[in-house]
Design an enzyme around this catalytic site. Structure first.
Site, PDB file in Angstrom:
ATOM      1  N   THR A 145       0.807  -1.224   0.000  1.00 30.36           N
ATOM      2  CA  THR A 145       0.000   0.000   0.000  1.00 30.36           C
ATOM      3  C   THR A 145       0.839   1.272   0.000  1.00 30.36           C
ATOM      4  OG1 THR A 145      -1.397   1.333   1.479  1.00 30.36           O
ATOM      5  CG2 THR A 145      -0.146  -0.403   2.518  1.00 30.36           C
ATOM      6  N   LYS A 173       1.836  -3.458   7.379  1.00 30.48           N
ATOM      7  CA  LYS A 173       2.001  -3.695   5.937  1.00 30.48           C
ATOM      8  C   LYS A 173       3.480  -3.590   5.528  1.00 30.48           C
ATOM      9  CE  LYS A 173      -2.185  -4.335   4.031  1.00 30.48           C
ATOM     10  NZ  LYS A 173      -2.540  -5.342   3.011  1.00 30.48           N
TER      11      LYS A 173
HETATM   12  P1  NAP Z   1     -11.623  -4.416   2.041  1.00 27.06           P
HETATM   13  O1  NAP Z   1     -12.764  -4.073   1.150  1.00 27.06           O
HETATM   14  O2  NAP Z   1     -11.600  -3.901   3.430  1.00 27.06           O
HETATM   15  O3  NAP Z   1     -11.528  -6.022   2.074  1.00 27.06           O
HETATM   16  C1  NAP Z   1     -10.692  -6.674   2.992  1.00 27.06           C
HETATM   17  C2  NAP Z   1     -10.972  -8.158   2.909  1.00 27.06           C
HETATM   18  O4  NAP Z   1     -10.154  -8.842   3.870  1.00 27.06           O
HETATM   19  C3  NAP Z   1     -12.428  -8.542   3.232  1.00 27.06           C
HETATM   20  O5  NAP Z   1     -12.820  -9.601   2.420  1.00 27.06           O
HETATM   21  C4  NAP Z   1     -12.321  -9.008   4.682  1.00 27.06           C
HETATM   22  O6  NAP Z   1     -13.325  -9.908   5.050  1.00 27.06           O
HETATM   23  C5  NAP Z   1     -10.980  -9.723   4.628  1.00 27.06           C
HETATM   24  N1  NAP Z   1     -10.399  -9.955   5.944  1.00 27.06           N
HETATM   25  C6  NAP Z   1     -10.219  -9.074   6.952  1.00 27.06           C
HETATM   26  N2  NAP Z   1      -9.650  -9.663   8.013  1.00 27.06           N
HETATM   27  C7  NAP Z   1      -9.467 -10.962   7.664  1.00 27.06           C
HETATM   28  C8  NAP Z   1      -8.948 -12.096   8.335  1.00 27.06           C
HETATM   29  N3  NAP Z   1      -8.507 -12.032   9.597  1.00 27.06           N
HETATM   30  N4  NAP Z   1      -8.900 -13.283   7.681  1.00 27.06           N
HETATM   31  C9  NAP Z   1      -9.377 -13.386   6.412  1.00 27.06           C
HETATM   32  N5  NAP Z   1      -9.907 -12.351   5.735  1.00 27.06           N
HETATM   33  C10 NAP Z   1      -9.949 -11.158   6.359  1.00 27.06           C
HETATM   34  O7  NAP Z   1     -10.235  -3.985   1.367  1.00 27.06           O
HETATM   35  P2  NAP Z   1      -9.909  -3.654  -0.158  1.00 27.06           P
HETATM   36  O8  NAP Z   1     -10.100  -2.199  -0.376  1.00 27.06           O
HETATM   37  O9  NAP Z   1     -10.570  -4.632  -1.028  1.00 27.06           O
HETATM   38  O10 NAP Z   1      -8.328  -3.882  -0.171  1.00 27.06           O
HETATM   39  C11 NAP Z   1      -7.774  -5.155  -0.468  1.00 27.06           C
HETATM   40  C12 NAP Z   1      -6.347  -5.223   0.050  1.00 27.06           C
HETATM   41  O11 NAP Z   1      -5.560  -4.200  -0.566  1.00 27.06           O
HETATM   42  C13 NAP Z   1      -6.192  -5.014   1.536  1.00 27.06           C
HETATM   43  O12 NAP Z   1      -5.119  -5.822   1.963  1.00 27.06           O
HETATM   44  C14 NAP Z   1      -5.814  -3.555   1.667  1.00 27.06           C
HETATM   45  O13 NAP Z   1      -5.092  -3.337   2.856  1.00 27.06           O
HETATM   46  C15 NAP Z   1      -4.985  -3.363   0.433  1.00 27.06           C
HETATM   47  N6  NAP Z   1      -4.980  -2.029  -0.155  1.00 27.06           N
HETATM   48  C16 NAP Z   1      -6.145  -1.402  -0.451  1.00 27.06           C
HETATM   49  C17 NAP Z   1      -6.112  -0.169  -1.073  1.00 27.06           C
HETATM   50  C18 NAP Z   1      -7.375   0.570  -1.414  1.00 27.06           C
HETATM   51  O14 NAP Z   1      -7.307   1.768  -1.659  1.00 27.06           O
HETATM   52  N7  NAP Z   1      -8.506  -0.098  -1.498  1.00 27.06           N
HETATM   53  C19 NAP Z   1      -4.885   0.425  -1.397  1.00 27.06           C
HETATM   54  C20 NAP Z   1      -3.705  -0.272  -1.102  1.00 27.06           C
HETATM   55  C21 NAP Z   1      -3.765  -1.506  -0.499  1.00 27.06           C
HETATM   56  P3  NAP Z   1     -14.759  -9.389   5.611  1.00 27.06           P
HETATM   57  O15 NAP Z   1     -15.591  -9.101   4.377  1.00 27.06           O
HETATM   58  O16 NAP Z   1     -15.223 -10.554   6.388  1.00 27.06           O
HETATM   59  O17 NAP Z   1     -14.503  -8.157   6.429  1.00 27.06           O
HETATM   60  N1  GDD Z   2     -12.283   7.167   6.705  1.00 25.76           N
HETATM   61  C1  GDD Z   2     -12.384   8.490   6.857  1.00 25.76           C
HETATM   62  N2  GDD Z   2     -13.509   9.001   7.445  1.00 25.76           N
HETATM   63  N3  GDD Z   2     -11.379   9.275   6.426  1.00 25.76           N
HETATM   64  C2  GDD Z   2     -11.534  10.619   6.571  1.00 25.76           C
HETATM   65  C3  GDD Z   2     -12.651  11.195   7.145  1.00 25.76           C
HETATM   66  C4  GDD Z   2     -13.691  10.345   7.617  1.00 25.76           C
HETATM   67  O1  GDD Z   2     -14.721  10.777   8.168  1.00 25.76           O
HETATM   68  N4  GDD Z   2     -12.504  12.541   7.109  1.00 25.76           N
HETATM   69  C5  GDD Z   2     -11.328  12.792   6.544  1.00 25.76           C
HETATM   70  N5  GDD Z   2     -10.721  11.627   6.225  1.00 25.76           N
HETATM   71  C6  GDD Z   2      -9.376  11.510   5.640  1.00 25.76           C
HETATM   72  C7  GDD Z   2      -8.471  10.549   6.400  1.00 25.76           C
HETATM   73  O2  GDD Z   2      -7.949  11.185   7.567  1.00 25.76           O
HETATM   74  C8  GDD Z   2      -7.423  10.254   5.336  1.00 25.76           C
HETATM   75  O3  GDD Z   2      -6.445  11.274   5.320  1.00 25.76           O
HETATM   76  C9  GDD Z   2      -8.221  10.313   4.032  1.00 25.76           C
HETATM   77  O4  GDD Z   2      -9.466  10.951   4.341  1.00 25.76           O
HETATM   78  C10 GDD Z   2      -8.503   8.947   3.415  1.00 25.76           C
HETATM   79  O5  GDD Z   2      -9.042   8.113   4.410  1.00 25.76           O
HETATM   80  P1  GDD Z   2      -9.617   6.641   4.074  1.00 25.76           P
HETATM   81  O6  GDD Z   2     -10.666   6.735   3.031  1.00 25.76           O
HETATM   82  O7  GDD Z   2      -9.987   6.010   5.364  1.00 25.76           O
HETATM   83  O8  GDD Z   2      -8.389   5.909   3.368  1.00 25.76           O
HETATM   84  P2  GDD Z   2      -6.841   5.823   3.764  1.00 25.76           P
HETATM   85  O9  GDD Z   2      -6.092   6.641   2.758  1.00 25.76           O
HETATM   86  O10 GDD Z   2      -6.619   6.096   5.190  1.00 25.76           O
HETATM   87  O11 GDD Z   2      -6.547   4.273   3.518  1.00 25.76           O
HETATM   88  C11 GDD Z   2      -7.014   3.628   2.340  1.00 25.76           C
HETATM   89  O12 GDD Z   2      -6.023   3.714   1.331  1.00 25.76           O
HETATM   90  C12 GDD Z   2      -4.783   3.030   1.630  1.00 25.76           C
HETATM   91  C13 GDD Z   2      -3.849   3.262   0.435  1.00 25.76           C
HETATM   92  O13 GDD Z   2      -3.209   4.491   0.561  1.00 25.76           O
HETATM   93  C14 GDD Z   2      -7.335   2.173   2.703  1.00 25.76           C
HETATM   94  O14 GDD Z   2      -7.954   1.560   1.591  1.00 25.76           O
HETATM   95  C15 GDD Z   2      -6.054   1.389   3.030  1.00 25.76           C
HETATM   96  O15 GDD Z   2      -6.394   0.003   3.177  1.00 25.76           O
HETATM   97  C16 GDD Z   2      -5.076   1.558   1.855  1.00 25.76           C
HETATM   98  O16 GDD Z   2      -3.884   0.861   2.129  1.00 25.76           O
END
Ligand code: NAP
Ligand code: GDD
Length: 405
Positions: A145, A173
């Site tokens: 990430t 991570k």
């Molecule tokens: P997400 O929607 O939160 O999905 C996370 C998944 O992991 C869900 O299926 C969740 O299951 C499962 N999980 C959580 N804890 C677990 C455990 N103990 N054992 C098995 N499964 C578990 O996340 P996403 O946005 O799809 O992201 C996918 C991956 O990419 C994550 O590793 C995240 O950290 C990483 N990532 C995401 C982003 C982003 O912007 N989306 C960016 C960079 C990296 P449940 O449905 O049961 O909760």
């Molecule tokens: N969630 C959330 N809720 N974030 C808020 C809010 C709120 O009410 N208000 C402001 N923010 C700001 C957070 O402080 C952060 O700076 C930004 O919005 C994005 O927050 P999130 O959407 O929670 O995402 P993230 O950037 O912290 O993390 C996501 O992206 C990562 C990759 O850079 C997640 O998907 C991580 O799993 C992923 O690794």
């Protein structure tokens, strides 16, 4: 959906078999669609839950008796025996490790659990593959990430930028990132990191900021909520679309050699700007005023033609239209965004912007969606969902309020 079904399809060795952890999540669901469309047999690991929790993947499920190629297994990354058993039985060609406690703010509240799943969970997968003697057969994708860059030391961030994580999530991570590289170097495993910047979609969890905003905007429009409460609006993120990013994950595992790649758009957007874009999508112009926790977003103009075309796209019934337009008009000069201290983090990542040059040159990967496309996609989807809720409410059904935070 059939669970713990270890049947596999006889494909004469020509069809690839993938195992996806985190299959019920945003990325897991899009990756499942992609791999099934490429002819893979797909196995997903799903945690036991008191609810079904399969709504993101229900549409791709086909009964295995009727030739379905999608199988689910109960599992949890905190349970190494279970992880090993699934890998042993499925014997995948590719493992995509997407499972994680993925919420940065929650990782400050549950740091130990986050480390157990996000750091140790990755180790459990790598070590299972090694112990099972599958290290020469299985390719592994690790969901790394942009949170690794955290308090970024250079702009934009590339594969060569030093890391400075700012949360228990980021630190967990970081372990996962390095243990993936270590297993590659120590045991010659085809193990790769995709360092992905934020990617969003209509399937994004409701507590991440983009979805919280698009959901909030549409609920205000239908009179289901009055205001969206948020935290730090100054943060900037490099937002892409999850559908583009899962294509990158797949490409990373199709290369001749294992390597690590940044996937990003190269454009960063302030949260405040994302909010304004979301309100624009439904014809409301929002202006911000005040500072710190006193800051608020006020509707300063209303464009009915925009809202009408949006309502048309969700097939809004004529008898509901005037009521909804009235609610929207009443938003004029009202505060629709407020700040709540509880959404600030103990330490914040202020700005992320990625450099996807390596992915473009080596993988031929290009993001296809702009931020505006993403906002539009998410608003349309949330309009549909919340219109349904509005209709039920107007018919006299009592709607329970979600207590998600
Ligand atoms: P997400 O929607 O939160 O999905 C996370 C998944 O992991 C869900 O299926 C969740 O299951 C499962 N999980 C959580 N804890 C677990 C455990 N103990 N054992 C098995 N499964 C578990 O996340 P996403 O946005 O799809 O992201 C996918 C991956 O990419 C994550 O590793 C995240 O950290 C990483 N990532 C995401 C982003 C982003 O912007 N989306 C960016 C960079 C990296 P449940 O449905 O049961 O909760
Ligand atoms: N969630 C959330 N809720 N974030 C808020 C809010 C709120 O009410 N208000 C402001 N923010 C700001 C957070 O402080 C952060 O700076 C930004 O919005 C994005 O927050 P999130 O959407 O929670 O995402 P993230 O950037 O912290 O993390 C996501 O992206 C990562 C990759 O850079 C997640 O998907 C991580 O799993 C992923 O690794």
């Amino acid at each position: 959906i059939v669970f713990n079904d270890y049947r596999t399809v006889d494909h004469g060795g020509t069809m690839k078999r993938a195992l996806i952890t985190g299959v019920t999540g945003q990325d897991g669901s899009y990756l499942t669609e992609l791999l099934l469309s490429k002819g893979y047999e797909v196995h997903g690991i799903k945690r036991r839950s008191s609810l079904f929790n399969t709504e993101r993947i229900d549409h791709v499920y086909n009964d295995p008796h009727e030739g379905g190629r999608f199988f689910l297994h109960y599992g949890d990354l905190t349970d190494s025996l279970n992880v090993t058993e699934i890998i042993q039985k499925v014997k995948p060609d590719e493992i995509y490790n997407l499972a994680a406690q993925s919420h940065v703010a929650v990782s400050f509240v549950q740091p130990e659990y986050t480390a157990n799943v996000d750091a140790m969970g990755t180790l459990r997968i790598l070590e299972s593959v090694r112990l099972l003697g599958l290290q020469d057969k299985v390719k592994i994708y690790q969901a790394s990430t942009s949170e690794l860059f955290g308090k970024a030391v250079e702009f934009p961030q590339s594969e060569n930028t030093p890391f400075y994580p700012r949360s228990p999530y980021g630190v967990a991570k970081l372990f996962a990132y390095w243990i993936t590289i270590n297993y590659r170097e120590a045991y010659g495993m085809f193990a790769c990191n995709g360092i992905l910047f934020n990617h969003e979609s209509s399937r994004r969890g409701e507590t991440f900021v983009t979805r919280k905003i698009t959901r909030g905007v549409t609920r205000i429009l239908f009179g289901l909520d009055k205001k969206i409460y948020l935290g730090n609006l100054n943060a900037k993120r490099d937002f892409g679309h999850a559908q583009d990013y899962v294509k990158g994950m797949y490409l990373i595992l199709q290369q001749p050699r294992p390597d690590d790649y940044v996937l990003a758009t190269g454009i960063t957007t302030e949260i405040r700007e994302f909010i304004a874009l979301a309100f624009d999508e439904v014809g409301l112009t929002v202006k911000f005023q005040g500072e710190g926790i006193k800051e608020c977003g006020i509707v300063i103009s209303y464009h009915e033609d925009v809202l009408l075309s949006r309502l048309q796209s969700v097939h809004c019934a004529p008898e509901h239209k005037e009521n909804i337009l009235q609610t929207a008009r009443a938003c004029l000069n009202k505060v629709v965004v407020g700040i709540d201290q509880r959404y600030f983090r103990p330490s914040e990542v202020d700005i992320l912007i990625g450099d996807p040059t390596k992915a473009r040159e080596k993988l031929g990967w290009e993001p296809q969606h702009t931020v505006k496309d993403i906002v539009s996609d998410m608003i349309i989807s949330d309009l549909e969902k919340n219109y349904r809720e509005y209709v039920l409410k107007t018919r006299g059904f009592t709607m329970s309020r979600s207590c998600g935070i």
